[in-house]
Design a protein around this motif. Sequence first.
Motif, PDB file in Angstrom:
ATOM      1  N   GLY A  25      -1.431  32.627 -47.869  1.00  0.00           N
ATOM      2  CA  GLY A  25      -0.500  32.403 -46.772  1.00  0.00           C
ATOM      3  C   GLY A  25      -0.384  33.521 -45.759  1.00  0.00           C
ATOM      4  N   GLU A  27      -1.390  35.206 -42.509  1.00  0.00           N
ATOM      5  CA  GLU A  27      -2.099  34.826 -41.289  1.00  0.00           C
ATOM      6  C   GLU A  27      -2.978  35.991 -40.844  1.00  0.00           C
ATOM      7  OE1 GLU A  27       0.694  33.514 -38.394  1.00  0.00           O
ATOM      8  OE2 GLU A  27       1.452  31.868 -39.630  1.00  0.00           O
ATOM      9  N   THR A  29      -7.103  36.933 -38.894  1.00  0.00           N
ATOM     10  CA  THR A  29      -8.366  36.507 -38.305  1.00  0.00           C
ATOM     11  C   THR A  29      -9.361  37.669 -38.300  1.00  0.00           C
ATOM     12  OG1 THR A  29      -7.806  37.140 -36.024  1.00  0.00           O
ATOM     13  CG2 THR A  29      -7.112  34.934 -36.768  1.00  0.00           C
ATOM     14  N   ASP A  32      -8.431  40.339 -35.813  1.00  0.00           N
ATOM     15  CA  ASP A  32      -7.471  41.339 -36.284  1.00  0.00           C
ATOM     16  C   ASP A  32      -8.197  42.513 -36.931  1.00  0.00           C
ATOM     17  OD1 ASP A  32      -5.258  39.782 -35.506  1.00  0.00           O
ATOM     18  OD2 ASP A  32      -5.215  38.735 -37.440  1.00  0.00           O
ATOM     19  N   HIS A  65      -9.539  29.175 -42.278  1.00  0.00           N
ATOM     20  CA  HIS A  65      -8.796  28.708 -41.105  1.00  0.00           C
ATOM     21  C   HIS A  65      -7.635  29.636 -40.750  1.00  0.00           C
ATOM     22  CE1 HIS A  65     -10.286  24.363 -42.133  1.00  0.00           C
ATOM     23  NE2 HIS A  65     -11.258  25.169 -41.726  1.00  0.00           N
ATOM     24  N   GLY A  66      -7.889  30.944 -40.854  1.00  0.00           N
ATOM     25  CA  GLY A  66      -6.893  31.919 -40.419  1.00  0.00           C
ATOM     26  C   GLY A  66      -5.806  32.235 -41.412  1.00  0.00           C
ATOM     27  N   ARG A  67      -5.947  31.815 -42.670  1.00  0.00           N
ATOM     28  CA  ARG A  67      -4.953  32.112 -43.705  1.00  0.00           C
ATOM     29  C   ARG A  67      -5.649  32.504 -45.004  1.00  0.00           C
ATOM     30  NH1 ARG A  67       0.478  30.413 -43.305  1.00  0.00           N
ATOM     31  NH2 ARG A  67       0.960  29.384 -41.335  1.00  0.00           N
ATOM     32  N   THR A  68      -5.075  33.497 -45.686  1.00  0.00           N
ATOM     33  CA  THR A  68      -5.612  33.845 -47.001  1.00  0.00           C
ATOM     34  C   THR A  68      -5.319  32.715 -47.975  1.00  0.00           C
ATOM     35  OG1 THR A  68      -3.563  35.011 -47.563  1.00  0.00           O
ATOM     36  CG2 THR A  68      -5.354  36.317 -46.622  1.00  0.00           C
ATOM     37  N   GLN A 166       4.469  40.213 -42.856  1.00  0.00           N
ATOM     38  CA  GLN A 166       4.757  38.782 -42.939  1.00  0.00           C
ATOM     39  C   GLN A 166       5.607  38.413 -44.153  1.00  0.00           C
ATOM     40  OE1 GLN A 166       1.117  36.436 -42.316  1.00  0.00           O
ATOM     41  NE2 GLN A 166       0.358  38.014 -40.929  1.00  0.00           N
TER      42      GLN A 166
END
Length: 414
Positions: A25, A27, A29, A32, A65-68, A166
């Motif tokens: 969860g 976020e 990329t 980053d 898709h941009g999430r662990t 986060q």
Amino acid sequence: MLRWLTAGESHGPSLISLLDGVPSGIELTSEDLRQALARRRLGHGRGSRQKFEQDVISIHGGLRHGRTIGSPLAIEIANSEWPKWEKVMSADPVPPEDLLIDAGTGDEREIARNRPLTRPRPGHADLAGMLKYDLTEARPVLERASARETAARVVAGRIAAALLEQAAGIRLVSHTLSVGAVRVPEDAALPTPDDAPRLDEDPLRCFDAATSPAMVQEVDAAKADGDTLGGVVEVLAYGVPVGLGSHTQWDRRLDGRLAQAIMSIQAMKGVEIGDGFATAARRGSVAHDEILADPAAELGTARAANRAGGIEGGISNGQVIRVRGALKPISTVPRALRTIDVATGEQASANHQRSDTCAVAPAAVIAEAVVALTLADALLEKTGGDSVAEIREHLAATVQRQRRIVGPGEAPAS
């Protein structure tokens, strides 16, 4: 538990960063991570390598898709200069004559890089590593001991920083306190995480506008003299909750874990938590952070100061965590230092590899990364949780219990 490892050599095909225990969860990329590596290349006094060597990121697992997704994160940082080093650093044996061929440039220096490095450099791991690992030259040592390895740690630290912010609202910032003999005033304002863009733009990552130009002059003077400089950097962690770390065992103390992380950075020779050595000269009546009643605070208390740097008894106390690291001058001095040639046993001048004049600014970024990794591990140890959402729930419950202990209200359960 958050575990991380790095692999790879300075002039090898790539560096590898591997993180296990990353919750789902977060976020994140690839951009980053690229931005984090770009910050590591900044700073006045950096050498030519930062200009031509690019960090090419590839993510091989743990992100979708941009999430662990809870599985290990595996990240590769490719070496754009690998073609020049393919023979020298080949994993497989190469014919000796191949090491007498340049990389297609006709440049004698290309042949020179293939020669055995038998004159170890003072201040580096060269000689100690050769003796430890039974090696007759320094190349196998310096390739791994090189600060280039920290690129893999900066990537890992960026992931840890995303987890901290986060899941727990913890934000970090790093800055330079001194370069050589030039130091910011003792009463200078401290930066906050919102000041990070300004620090990234400063040539030496100095938050004090009046001191930064003097630092630049100090670096320029050292470069003109064929010398190098060190300095002191500081990492500040805002929003750290009470209770990370523990007093119960030596290896669980948060300040000890942070000190080890800072000292693991190449060229670091000293660590301070909070006021550190300055507190050693104070009397006890003024050395400690008195506890004040503050009904408006989350836990009903405040502190009169933060000399302890946010850690007491090995446990975070809710104040800003302050960690400092002292970086020695870069060991690869253009005015080559004395050494011996291990091939002959005779006195010689040390090998001179291309290097920086001053690496204090990137050291601050690297220190920020290892502090983020250490705090992320301590956060997961305290809260548990396989996802960002679960960590938030556990942390909120912890804060509710802490409120009942400190302030009026329902008594804690027996």
